[in-house]
Scaffold this motif. Structure first.
Motif, PDB file in Angstrom:
ATOM      1  N   UNK A  73       0.817  -1.216   0.000  1.00  0.00           N
ATOM      2  CA  UNK A  73       0.000   0.000   0.000  1.00  0.00           C
ATOM      3  C   UNK A  73       0.849   1.262   0.000  1.00  0.00           C
ATOM      4  N   UNK A  74       2.156   1.095   0.038  1.00  0.00           N
ATOM      5  CA  UNK A  74       3.064   2.246   0.073  1.00  0.00           C
ATOM      6  C   UNK A  74       4.278   1.940  -0.794  1.00  0.00           C
ATOM      7  N   UNK A 182       4.847   9.355 -15.010  1.00  0.00           N
ATOM      8  CA  UNK A 182       4.825   7.913 -14.748  1.00  0.00           C
ATOM      9  C   UNK A 182       3.611   7.581 -13.889  1.00  0.00           C
ATOM     10  N   UNK A 183       2.892   6.544 -14.274  1.00  0.00           N
ATOM     11  CA  UNK A 183       1.737   6.098 -13.485  1.00  0.00           C
ATOM     12  C   UNK A 183       2.200   5.067 -12.466  1.00  0.00           C
ATOM     13  N   UNK A 184       1.849   5.278 -11.206  1.00  0.00           N
ATOM     14  CA  UNK A 184       2.234   4.365 -10.132  1.00  0.00           C
ATOM     15  C   UNK A 184       0.976   3.874  -9.429  1.00  0.00           C
ATOM     16  N   UNK A 185       0.816   2.563  -9.378  1.00  0.00           N
ATOM     17  CA  UNK A 185      -0.330   1.961  -8.693  1.00  0.00           C
ATOM     18  C   UNK A 185       0.148   1.139  -7.513  1.00  0.00           C
ATOM     19  N   UNK A 186      -0.456   1.349  -6.352  1.00  0.00           N
ATOM     20  CA  UNK A 186      -0.172   0.523  -5.185  1.00  0.00           C
ATOM     21  C   UNK A 186      -1.262  -0.542  -5.041  1.00  0.00           C
ATOM     22  N   UNK A 210      -5.726  -6.229  -8.508  1.00  0.00           N
ATOM     23  CA  UNK A 210      -5.828  -4.906  -7.886  1.00  0.00           C
ATOM     24  C   UNK A 210      -6.411  -5.000  -6.479  1.00  0.00           C
ATOM     25  N   UNK A 211      -6.566  -3.864  -5.839  1.00  0.00           N
ATOM     26  CA  UNK A 211      -7.008  -3.860  -4.444  1.00  0.00           C
ATOM     27  C   UNK A 211      -8.442  -4.338  -4.264  1.00  0.00           C
ATOM     28  N   UNK A 215      -8.541  -9.325 -11.432  1.00  0.00           N
ATOM     29  CA  UNK A 215      -7.382  -9.545 -12.302  1.00  0.00           C
ATOM     30  C   UNK A 215      -7.361  -8.516 -13.428  1.00  0.00           C
ATOM     31  N   UNK A 216      -6.191  -7.965 -13.681  1.00  0.00           N
ATOM     32  CA  UNK A 216      -6.001  -6.979 -14.732  1.00  0.00           C
ATOM     33  C   UNK A 216      -4.822  -7.437 -15.592  1.00  0.00           C
TER      34      UNK A 216
END
Length: 489
Positions: A73-74, A182-186, A210-211, A215-216
């Motif tokens: 998450x971080x 830049x795209x950042x996903x947690x 994903x959270x 499924x992606x």
């Protein structure tokens, strides 16, 4: 693994079309039938130093549509909690009377790893590390002016950040990545790396959860870059390669260094090297939970056992330190510092050490006798040990074998002591890469579309990693990977 309606099996299982299996986990799946939810140029697994350096470097060299996936998450991975010392030869060393060069750095790295590292990768690291240091400074990372020797570094070429641990790097580079688009996903946990065929063809992309638990599938037109760290927190995986390590604690973020991405790359044909080269560092002794840190800078401390006697030169190789501490009663040592030495620790470590006073993992006292009694160390021997050490400092020759440039008297009250057990710290083994960080398969060929950077790789450190070389590794090869991606590698 959960089922997905997007990925259909080929003709051999036509009767059960709709039952989904990931390509790497079911080699006969037809990757052409995947419905890609998202298409980018580059997708990077992990937001530690390696991942963010790769993203920033690629973006500033013109690569568009970069996606960074972080399962936690971080941001930051283990880089955020690392001591953060960066090894490189530097013209500023001359001002401190230190002779150094990329060639000496490479020579010591190879020798320190028992010549088990790939010399080509080692020279790529040492010849590009100073430029990487300057690159980080240009981005906003600030380093302390004095160049020192971090624990296990073997030479004074370690650059410490001004503030707290390795989190400085993450703060600076994550902000830079966002500025560059830049795209950042947690909370995006990668569960599969997808290749055209089970053991051949190009890596096409990956699948993550994903959270929301969905499924992606992400298509990567240029490359997937694995920057997911090592496997030091995976007890079963590490003890498979070194059974001594099963019951040890770890200095790693326990949720970060779990090794599953490394396994995914093996599943699609990646070769590995040095998997039994696993490093330990002082950390929590058996049964303890808080890791205090008085050991990072060997010039500021000595180590003793319960008997109050030193047992090794504190600036020795890390594997030698590991074996010496594991041979002590209760597999436990103590670091001894004076108050000036304590003040030279990173601010983050100073906070940890103050917390240790409350938890019973560190002690402070106005005299060495009182300190020894609090910590359970033999008082008479500790006083004698420090007296002999101080005499050696004055003479410029330590009877315990510490190098002259790492000698400093322990004399300013209050005095400090902290536990120093052994914890799994770094896994030097991982996937085989070339100097462009392209992953190599079991036949010595490049796996198209797949790169790896950082602790997930092998061949850079050999059997023993020099302290301060990991930070140099992740940022140097991350920066170079960004350039390689921009050049179509």
């Amino acid at each position: 693994m959960s089922l997905s309606r997007r990925l259909f099996l080929g003709s051999t299982l036509a009767g059960v079309a709709g039952t989904a299996l990931s390509t790497a986990h079911a080699g006969f799946a037809d990757s052409k039938q995947i419905h890609w939810d998202k298409t980018v140029n580059v997708v990077i697994i992990g937001s530690g130093g390696a991942g963010l350096a790769t993203a920033v470097s690629a973006a500033e060299h013109g690569v568009k549509d970069i996606l960074v996936l972080e399962k936690l998450a971080f941001l930051g991975g283990n880089t955020a909690i690392a001591t953060g010392a960066f090894n490189t030869s530097d013209p500023k060393q001359k001002e401190q009377g230190i002779k150094d060069s990329p060639e000496l750095h490479a020579e010591q790295t190879l020798k320190g790893g028992d010549f088990r590292a790939n010399p080509t990768l080692v020279h790529e690291l040492t010849e590009n590390s100073y430029e990487t240091l300057r690159w980080l400074e240009e981005k906003g990372v600030r380093f302390q002016p004095k160049i020192l020797q971090v624990y296990g570094a073997l030479w004074p070429r370690s650059h410490a950040t001004e503030a707290s641990k390795g989190s400085d790097y993450i703060r600076v580079l994550s902000n830079e990545a966002k500025k560059l688009g830049v795209e950042i996903l947690t909370q995006a946990r990668v569960v599969d790396i997808i290749r055209e065929k089970p053991l051949s063809g190009r890596v096409l992309g990956l699948e993550y959860v994903n959270k929301e638990g969905k499924s992606v599938f992400v298509r990567a037109l240029k490359a997937v870059v694995a920057c997911a760290g090592g496997f030091g927190a995976n007890r079963e995986m590490r003890s498979l390669h070194d059974p001594r390590l099963y019951n040890l604690t770890t200095t790693n973020n326990p949720a970060a260094s779990t090794g599953e991405v490394l396994t995914m790359m093996q599943d699609i044909g990646a070769d590995v090297t040095g998997m039994d080269h696993i490093q330990c560092n002082p950390g929590c002794p058996p049964g303890r939970k808080l890791r205090v840190n008085m050991f990072s800078w060997p010039q500021n401390m000595i180590m003793v056992g319960f008997d109050g006697k030193r047992f090794i030169a504190e600036d020795s190789r890390r594997d030698q330190m590991r074996d010496a501490i594991l041979a002590l009663p209760k597999q436990t040592a103590f670091c001894i510092q004076d108050d000036y030495g304590q003040s030279l620790n990173n601010t983050g470590h100073q906070k940890d050490n103050l917390k240790g006073l409350e938890t019973g993992d560190a002690w402070r006292a106005d005299t060495l006798e009182e300190l020894a009694k609090k910590a359970g160390i033999d008082p008479q021997n500790l006083v004698k040990t420090v007296e002999e050490y101080n005499k050696g400092c004055d003479a410029g020759k330590d009877p315990g074998g510490k190098k002259p440039h790492n000698l400093r008297r322990i004399e300013k009250a209050p005095f400090w002591a902290g536990y120093a057990g052994m914890s799994v710290h770094h896994t030097m083994g991982g996937v085989v890469i070339n100097t462009d960080t392209q992953v190599i398969d079991r036949h010595g060929k490049v796996i198209p579309g797949l790169h790896a950077v950082g602790e997930i790789t092998g061949g850079i450190h050999g059997s023993n990693r020099l302290g301060g070389n990991a930070i140099a590794d992740v940022f140097t090869f991350g920066r170079l990977t960004g350039i390689a991606l921009a050049n179509g590698k």
